[in-house]
Design a protein around this motif. Sequence first.
Motif, mmCIF file in Angstrom:
data_model
loop_
_atom_site.group_PDB
_atom_site.id
_atom_site.type_symbol
_atom_site.label_atom_id
_atom_site.label_comp_id
_atom_site.label_asym_id
_atom_site.label_seq_id
_atom_site.Cartn_x
_atom_site.Cartn_y
_atom_site.Cartn_z
ATOM 1 N N SER A 289 0.819 -1.220 0.000
ATOM 2 C CA SER A 289 0.000 0.000 0.000
ATOM 3 C C SER A 289 0.849 1.265 0.000
ATOM 4 O O SER A 289 0.491 2.269 -0.606
ATOM 5 C CB SER A 289 -0.919 0.002 1.225
ATOM 6 O OG SER A 289 -0.154 -0.053 2.423
ATOM 7 N N ARG A 290 1.971 1.213 0.711
ATOM 8 C CA ARG A 290 2.910 2.332 0.769
ATOM 9 C C ARG A 290 4.321 1.783 0.916
ATOM 10 O O ARG A 290 4.512 0.714 1.489
ATOM 11 C CB ARG A 290 2.593 3.285 1.931
ATOM 12 C CG ARG A 290 1.359 4.112 1.692
ATOM 13 C CD ARG A 290 1.027 5.065 2.821
ATOM 14 N NE ARG A 290 -0.136 5.860 2.444
ATOM 15 C CZ ARG A 290 -0.087 7.031 1.822
ATOM 16 N NH1 ARG A 290 1.091 7.578 1.547
ATOM 17 N NH2 ARG A 290 -1.180 7.677 1.494
ATOM 18 N N LEU A 291 5.287 2.537 0.428
ATOM 19 C CA LEU A 291 6.677 2.095 0.440
ATOM 20 C C LEU A 291 7.540 3.160 1.108
ATOM 21 O O LEU A 291 7.425 4.340 0.789
ATOM 22 C CB LEU A 291 7.140 1.850 -1.001
ATOM 23 C CG LEU A 291 8.484 1.157 -1.226
ATOM 24 C CD1 LEU A 291 8.490 -0.249 -0.627
ATOM 25 C CD2 LEU A 291 8.771 1.078 -2.732
ATOM 26 N N ILE A 292 8.384 2.722 2.051
ATOM 27 C CA ILE A 292 9.316 3.628 2.730
ATOM 28 C C ILE A 292 10.726 3.103 2.496
ATOM 29 O O ILE A 292 11.034 1.950 2.845
ATOM 30 C CB ILE A 292 9.031 3.694 4.240
ATOM 31 C CG1 ILE A 292 7.585 4.111 4.500
ATOM 32 C CG2 ILE A 292 9.995 4.675 4.914
ATOM 33 C CD1 ILE A 292 7.163 3.946 5.943
ATOM 34 N N LEU A 293 11.583 3.924 1.914
ATOM 35 C CA LEU A 293 12.953 3.522 1.588
ATOM 36 C C LEU A 293 13.915 4.430 2.347
ATOM 37 O O LEU A 293 13.868 5.648 2.207
ATOM 38 C CB LEU A 293 13.197 3.632 0.079
ATOM 39 C CG LEU A 293 12.158 2.931 -0.814
ATOM 40 C CD1 LEU A 293 12.473 3.176 -2.283
ATOM 41 C CD2 LEU A 293 12.101 1.436 -0.519
ATOM 42 N N VAL A 294 14.792 3.823 3.140
ATOM 43 C CA VAL A 294 15.698 4.579 4.003
ATOM 44 C C VAL A 294 17.145 4.222 3.675
ATOM 45 O O VAL A 294 17.530 3.047 3.743
ATOM 46 C CB VAL A 294 15.423 4.283 5.489
ATOM 47 C CG1 VAL A 294 16.297 5.154 6.384
ATOM 48 C CG2 VAL A 294 13.944 4.484 5.824
ATOM 49 N N GLY A 295 17.943 5.217 3.310
ATOM 50 C CA GLY A 295 19.345 4.958 2.986
ATOM 51 C C GLY A 295 19.512 3.957 1.859
ATOM 52 O O GLY A 295 20.470 3.187 1.838
ATOM 53 N N GLY A 296 18.583 3.977 0.907
ATOM 54 C CA GLY A 296 18.548 2.951 -0.128
ATOM 55 C C GLY A 296 19.231 3.338 -1.422
ATOM 56 O O GLY A 296 19.698 4.465 -1.608
ATOM 57 N N SER B 225 8.744 11.245 12.751
ATOM 58 C CA SER B 225 7.638 12.149 12.442
ATOM 59 C C SER B 225 7.224 12.020 10.964
ATOM 60 O O SER B 225 6.027 11.947 10.636
ATOM 61 C CB SER B 225 8.035 13.593 12.754
ATOM 62 O OG SER B 225 7.013 14.498 12.389
ATOM 63 N N HIS B 226 8.209 12.016 10.064
ATOM 64 C CA HIS B 226 7.919 11.891 8.644
ATOM 65 C C HIS B 226 7.240 10.560 8.337
ATOM 66 O O HIS B 226 6.269 10.502 7.564
ATOM 67 C CB HIS B 226 9.193 12.020 7.818
ATOM 68 C CG HIS B 226 9.700 13.420 7.697
ATOM 69 N ND1 HIS B 226 9.005 14.415 7.026
ATOM 70 C CD2 HIS B 226 10.846 14.010 8.135
ATOM 71 C CE1 HIS B 226 9.685 15.540 7.075
ATOM 72 N NE2 HIS B 226 10.812 15.336 7.746
ATOM 73 N N VAL B 227 7.752 9.479 8.927
ATOM 74 C CA VAL B 227 7.182 8.159 8.678
ATOM 75 C C VAL B 227 5.748 8.085 9.231
ATOM 76 O O VAL B 227 4.839 7.566 8.566
ATOM 77 C CB VAL B 227 8.053 7.058 9.313
ATOM 78 C CG1 VAL B 227 7.343 5.697 9.282
ATOM 79 C CG2 VAL B 227 9.385 6.964 8.567
ATOM 80 N N GLY B 228 5.552 8.600 10.448
ATOM 81 C CA GLY B 228 4.220 8.583 11.033
ATOM 82 C C GLY B 228 3.198 9.333 10.197
ATOM 83 O O GLY B 228 2.077 8.854 9.973
ATOM 84 N N THR B 229 3.583 10.493 9.722
ATOM 85 C CA THR B 229 2.689 11.297 8.887
ATOM 86 C C THR B 229 2.383 10.596 7.578
ATOM 87 O O THR B 229 1.226 10.560 7.120
ATOM 88 C CB THR B 229 3.312 12.681 8.604
ATOM 89 O OG1 THR B 229 3.535 13.353 9.850
ATOM 90 C CG2 THR B 229 2.415 13.513 7.722
#
Length: 402
Positions: A245-252, A394-398
């Motif tokens: 549904s949503r994708l979060i990429l960190v240091g990728g 905060s960014h991820v939560g939002t």
Amino acid sequence: MARHQLVRAGTPVRIEPRALNLLHYLVEHRDRVVSKSELLDEVWGDRYVSEAAITTALRTARLAVGDTGSAQQLIRTVHRLGYQFTAPTTALDGAGPAVSEHRAGSERSSDVEPATADGPSGADRQTIRFCQADDGTRIAYASVGSGPPLLKAANWMTHLDLEWTVPLWSHWLRGLARNHRLIRYDERGCGLSDWVVPSCTFDDWVDDLDSVVEAAGLDRFPLLGISQGAAVAVAYAARRPERVSRLILVGGYARGRQIRATSEAELEKAALDLALARVGWRDQDPGFLRVFASQFLPEGTVEDWDAFAAFQRKATSPANGVRFLEEFAAIDVSGVAHQVKCPTLIVHSRDETRVPVSQALELTALIPDSRLVLLDSRNHLLTASEPSWDDFLSHVGTFLAQ
């Protein structure tokens, strides 16, 4: 009442229940060698498992008490016969624990307290289960927290149990599980998953993520990828758009160092770094491992780097560490990133050197519905003490709430 808890140097140690039961049985029968068949009968009962289950549980038990298969200072392997707990042990009267003491130098000890493996309450409480990949590899996965699911793709380098005990990862787990049921797993070759595997390729990692999704009964969920786990997450989201549904990429990054090199000098540097890594990991050279750790935590202390190196040594074998690094260098999801259909949040430390910010820019350009957030940090893995950590949460939560 007995607590069925492992305590080391006065601190409770989280350990997979089956491994704790195995350790308890070995301590209880420390006067003799316990055969594999007896362990299978007494610890696993009428549940059918292979001898590989003993190997995995034994490795987990050894790590939990500060032992290793090569050192065998507490748990001895007797060739063709079985295993024996060999550390000096004091059995206390009544409902008290049987205490085993082992000292390396002057500061290390282990206490074994027979009884419940619930572990501490709150965000630390987790359930560890296992599923099987198509090629028979056993993959360990864990769930902690409550609320809507958030699945984290595996990355370098994880250990579902030990992550709670190291500052490197513990704040990530607590932060991500604050409002979600966090589901994560150890990739094949490390942590509580099988270390001896028939294959260890990028495609295997994507397939293993699919196996965890099926085993955990997930339907549609947000997916988080950190470091090379971001590439795995991108490939999976492209393969299963109906699931993510949503994708979060960190240091990728979309392309590994050997793939993204555009000049002879960059190719030579990538090859040199890989050659040094092969030697450093193979020989477990302390100097190399400290430098390697500093690339992930340039703002960390020497103690942070040594703790990171120690955690990596417990998380996998030197041979597997080399295999991972070789595969990371050859990653390339640039050809499928445009197939990601879900909203994507890309988070990157502005001044990090392990994965340059140019890689985050490339990912943002490749994935259609994506946006980039740059954090004021040099670290590849954000620490709990830096201001950017709260910004990240905060960014991820939002993003997840939208």
